[in-house]
Design a protein around this motif. Structure first.
Motif, PDB file in Angstrom:
ATOM      1  N   ASN A 164      55.598  38.147 -20.928  1.00 45.33           N
ATOM      2  CA  ASN A 164      56.613  38.999 -21.028  1.00 45.33           C
ATOM      3  C   ASN A 164      56.489  39.907 -22.420  1.00 45.33           C
ATOM      4  O   ASN A 164      56.712  41.212 -22.080  1.00 45.33           O
TER       5      ASN A 164
ATOM      6  N   VAL B  94      54.378  43.256 -22.047  1.00 47.81           N
ATOM      7  CA  VAL B  94      54.865  44.243 -20.949  1.00 47.81           C
ATOM      8  C   VAL B  94      55.875  44.998 -21.287  1.00 47.81           C
ATOM      9  O   VAL B  94      57.088  44.507 -21.352  1.00 47.81           O
ATOM     10  N   ALA B  95      55.942  46.017 -21.998  1.00 48.34           N
ATOM     11  CA  ALA B  95      56.992  46.673 -22.844  1.00 48.34           C
ATOM     12  C   ALA B  95      57.985  46.987 -22.215  1.00 48.34           C
ATOM     13  O   ALA B  95      59.428  46.683 -22.496  1.00 48.34           O
ATOM     14  N   PRO B  96      58.165  47.279 -20.601  1.00 48.51           N
ATOM     15  CA  PRO B  96      59.389  47.928 -20.131  1.00 48.51           C
ATOM     16  C   PRO B  96      59.981  46.328 -19.764  1.00 48.51           C
ATOM     17  O   PRO B  96      61.502  46.306 -19.746  1.00 48.51           O
ATOM     18  N   LYS B  97      59.267  45.372 -19.581  1.00 47.51           N
ATOM     19  CA  LYS B  97      59.864  44.101 -19.216  1.00 47.51           C
ATOM     20  C   LYS B  97      60.440  43.242 -20.310  1.00 47.51           C
ATOM     21  O   LYS B  97      61.830  43.008 -20.279  1.00 47.51           O
TER      22      LYS B  97
ATOM     23  N   LYS C   1      61.966  44.876 -22.901  1.00 45.32           N
ATOM     24  CA  LYS C   1      62.974  45.618 -23.370  1.00 45.32           C
ATOM     25  C   LYS C   1      64.194  45.330 -22.277  1.00 45.32           C
ATOM     26  O   LYS C   1      65.355  45.065 -22.805  1.00 45.32           O
ATOM     27  N   VAL C   2      64.118  45.050 -21.160  1.00 37.94           N
ATOM     28  CA  VAL C   2      64.958  44.705 -19.994  1.00 37.94           C
ATOM     29  C   VAL C   2      65.346  43.230 -20.632  1.00 37.94           C
ATOM     30  O   VAL C   2      66.528  42.817 -20.583  1.00 37.94           O
TER      31      VAL C   2
END
Length: 197
Positions: free
Chosen positions: A55, A58-61, A63-64
């Motif tokens: 995780n 994976v930058a977008p993941k 962040k969420v």
């Protein structure tokens, strides 16, 4: 016969931090034993055929995930701080020493509070020793176990058995033939156990 919740976790997992806060109460309310089983998440993913990035890669993941973790921390009214490193293998292995001494619950709670509540560096052996003492364990005995072939072999054996059972990540809870993955499935776990009483 008393039923058992098998709780598979890795101290690198913040969602396992959340789950371990609630599981003892669920076990108490439903009359179950709670067993603590440490794994290695990257190894578990590979054993299950998942070769994707973590995780954290994976930058977008991430962040969420960070937003979700902060929401859970507010909901549970607990501190949440990313640890200074993710070197948790010794802590996972130490859980097996704590299990042998009948102190797994105390050790896991104290360790998660240090690692994810305070954000300590798990690679610091003095932190591990302090955690052992806090949990009512002999720090020298715990460190000796972690460094021994016996301790490392036991940890390998527990991980291997977990992966053969189908453990692919954490937190993961087994009861009977039912599997519950993630701290957000604890309501389903409690519901299932309440129906089976």
């Amino acid at each position: 016969m008393t039923r058992t919740i098998d709780f598979y976790f890795d101290f690198i997992s913040p969602f396992s931090y959340l789950a371990q806060l609630k599981l003892p109460e669920i076990a108490r309310k439903t009359g179950c034993d709670l067993e603590y089983w440490p794994i290695d998440i990257p190894e578990a993913k590979i054993a299950a055929g998942n070769y994707g990035p973590s995780n954290r890669e994976v930058a977008p993941k991430i962040k969420v995930m960070m937003a979700d973790l902060n929401r859970w921390a507010r909901k549970y009214d607990i501190p949440l701080r990313f640890p200074a490193s993710f070197t948790c293998s010794d802590w996972n292995c130490a859980t097996l020493y704590a299990r042998e001494q009948g102190k797994a619950k105390a050790f896991v709670a104290a360790a998660y509070n240090r690692i994810w509540g305070q954000g300590i560096d798990p690679s610091d052996r003095e932190e591990l020793r302090a955690c052992a003492k806090e949990a009512g364990l002999d720090p020298d005995g715990l460190i000796t176990f972690v460094d021994s072939p016996l301790g490392q072999n036991e940890y390998r054996k527990v991980r291997s058995q977990a992966y053969k059972r189908g453990v692919f990540g954490a937190p993961l809870m087994f009861v009977d033939d039912e599997v519950f993955w993630g701290n957000d499935r604890l309501d389903f776990l409690e519901e299932y156990l309440s129906r089976q009483k």
